[in-house]
Design a protein around this motif. Structure first.
Motif, PDB file in Angstrom:
ATOM      1  N   ALA A  88      -9.736 -87.568  -0.864  1.00  0.00           N
ATOM      2  CA  ALA A  88      -9.862 -86.690  -2.027  1.00  0.00           C
ATOM      3  C   ALA A  88     -10.419 -85.327  -1.631  1.00  0.00           C
ATOM      4  O   ALA A  88     -10.964 -84.604  -2.452  1.00  0.00           O
ATOM      5  CB  ALA A  88     -10.738 -87.341  -3.079  1.00  0.00           C
ATOM      6  N   GLY A  89     -10.290 -84.989  -0.374  1.00  0.00           N
ATOM      7  CA  GLY A  89     -10.751 -83.686   0.092  1.00  0.00           C
ATOM      8  C   GLY A  89     -12.148 -83.770   0.647  1.00  0.00           C
ATOM      9  O   GLY A  89     -12.379 -84.329   1.706  1.00  0.00           O
ATOM     10  N   GLY A  90     -13.069 -83.249  -0.077  1.00  0.00           N
ATOM     11  CA  GLY A  90     -14.449 -83.196   0.373  1.00  0.00           C
ATOM     12  C   GLY A  90     -14.971 -81.793   0.211  1.00  0.00           C
ATOM     13  O   GLY A  90     -14.406 -80.986  -0.523  1.00  0.00           O
ATOM     14  N   GLU A  91     -16.037 -81.508   0.905  1.00  0.00           N
ATOM     15  CA  GLU A  91     -16.599 -80.166   0.831  1.00  0.00           C
ATOM     16  C   GLU A  91     -17.155 -79.761   2.194  1.00  0.00           C
ATOM     17  O   GLU A  91     -17.483 -80.603   3.021  1.00  0.00           O
ATOM     18  CB  GLU A  91     -17.680 -80.087  -0.246  1.00  0.00           C
ATOM     19  CG  GLU A  91     -18.873 -80.985   0.006  1.00  0.00           C
ATOM     20  CD  GLU A  91     -19.903 -80.882  -1.110  1.00  0.00           C
ATOM     21  OE1 GLU A  91     -20.681 -79.907  -1.101  1.00  0.00           O
ATOM     22  OE2 GLU A  91     -19.914 -81.779  -1.958  1.00  0.00           O
ATOM     23  N   ILE A  92     -17.229 -78.485   2.386  1.00  0.00           N
ATOM     24  CA  ILE A  92     -17.794 -77.936   3.616  1.00  0.00           C
ATOM     25  C   ILE A  92     -19.231 -77.520   3.309  1.00  0.00           C
ATOM     26  O   ILE A  92     -19.490 -76.797   2.356  1.00  0.00           O
ATOM     27  CB  ILE A  92     -16.997 -76.714   4.113  1.00  0.00           C
ATOM     28  CG1 ILE A  92     -15.517 -77.080   4.334  1.00  0.00           C
ATOM     29  CG2 ILE A  92     -17.629 -76.122   5.373  1.00  0.00           C
ATOM     30  CD1 ILE A  92     -15.288 -78.103   5.422  1.00  0.00           C
ATOM     31  N   ARG A  93     -20.144 -78.006   4.103  1.00  0.00           N
ATOM     32  CA  ARG A  93     -21.558 -77.638   3.981  1.00  0.00           C
ATOM     33  C   ARG A  93     -22.010 -76.967   5.260  1.00  0.00           C
ATOM     34  O   ARG A  93     -21.405 -77.125   6.304  1.00  0.00           O
ATOM     35  CB  ARG A  93     -22.406 -78.876   3.707  1.00  0.00           C
ATOM     36  CG  ARG A  93     -22.118 -79.527   2.378  1.00  0.00           C
ATOM     37  CD  ARG A  93     -23.072 -80.648   2.117  1.00  0.00           C
ATOM     38  NE  ARG A  93     -22.772 -81.307   0.855  1.00  0.00           N
ATOM     39  CZ  ARG A  93     -23.375 -82.392   0.435  1.00  0.00           C
ATOM     40  NH1 ARG A  93     -24.308 -82.971   1.179  1.00  0.00           N
ATOM     41  NH2 ARG A  93     -23.046 -82.925  -0.713  1.00  0.00           N
TER      42      ARG A  93
END
Length: 84
Positions: free
Chosen positions: A13-18
Motif C-alpha cells: 500500500a505504498g508507505g512513507e519516507i521518513r
C-alpha cells in the motif's frame, strides 16, 4: 512478508519516507484485499452452535455479576451521619 505478497494475501500500500539523523528511510505499509479479508472472517467466524454456546456463557456471566452487585444506587456505600 514476501510469501504473503506473492500469495496475494496482502498488497503493498505504498508507505512513507521518513528522515532522521542517519538520513531517509522508507516505512512500508500493507493492506489486505477485501476478498481475502472476507474469506478470513468467514474462516474464523463462530458456527451457529458455537455462537449459541458463547451467548449462553455471556448471559450466565452477566447474571452472576448482576447478583454480586449491590442493588442500591450508592454502590454499597453506607451513608454516615454528618456532625451538626
Amino acid at each position: 512478508m514476501k510469501a504473503l505478497l506473492d500469495a496475494g494475501l496482502i498488497v503493498d500500500a505504498g508507505g512513507e519516507i521518513r528522515r532522521d539523523a542517519l538520513g531517509a528511510y522508507r516505512v512500508p505499509s500493507y493492506g489486505m484485499p477485501l476478498p481475502v479479508h472476507y474469506q478470513w472472517c468467514s474462516a474464523v467466524a463462530f458456527t451457529d452452535e458455537e455462537m449459541e454456546a458463547f451467548e449462553a456463557e455471556m448471559s450466565a456471566s452477566h447474571d452472576r455479576l448482576a447478583r454480586a452487585r449491590p442493588r442500591v444506587g450508592n454502590f454499597g456505600i453506607k451513608p454516615v451521619q454528618q456532625a451538626r
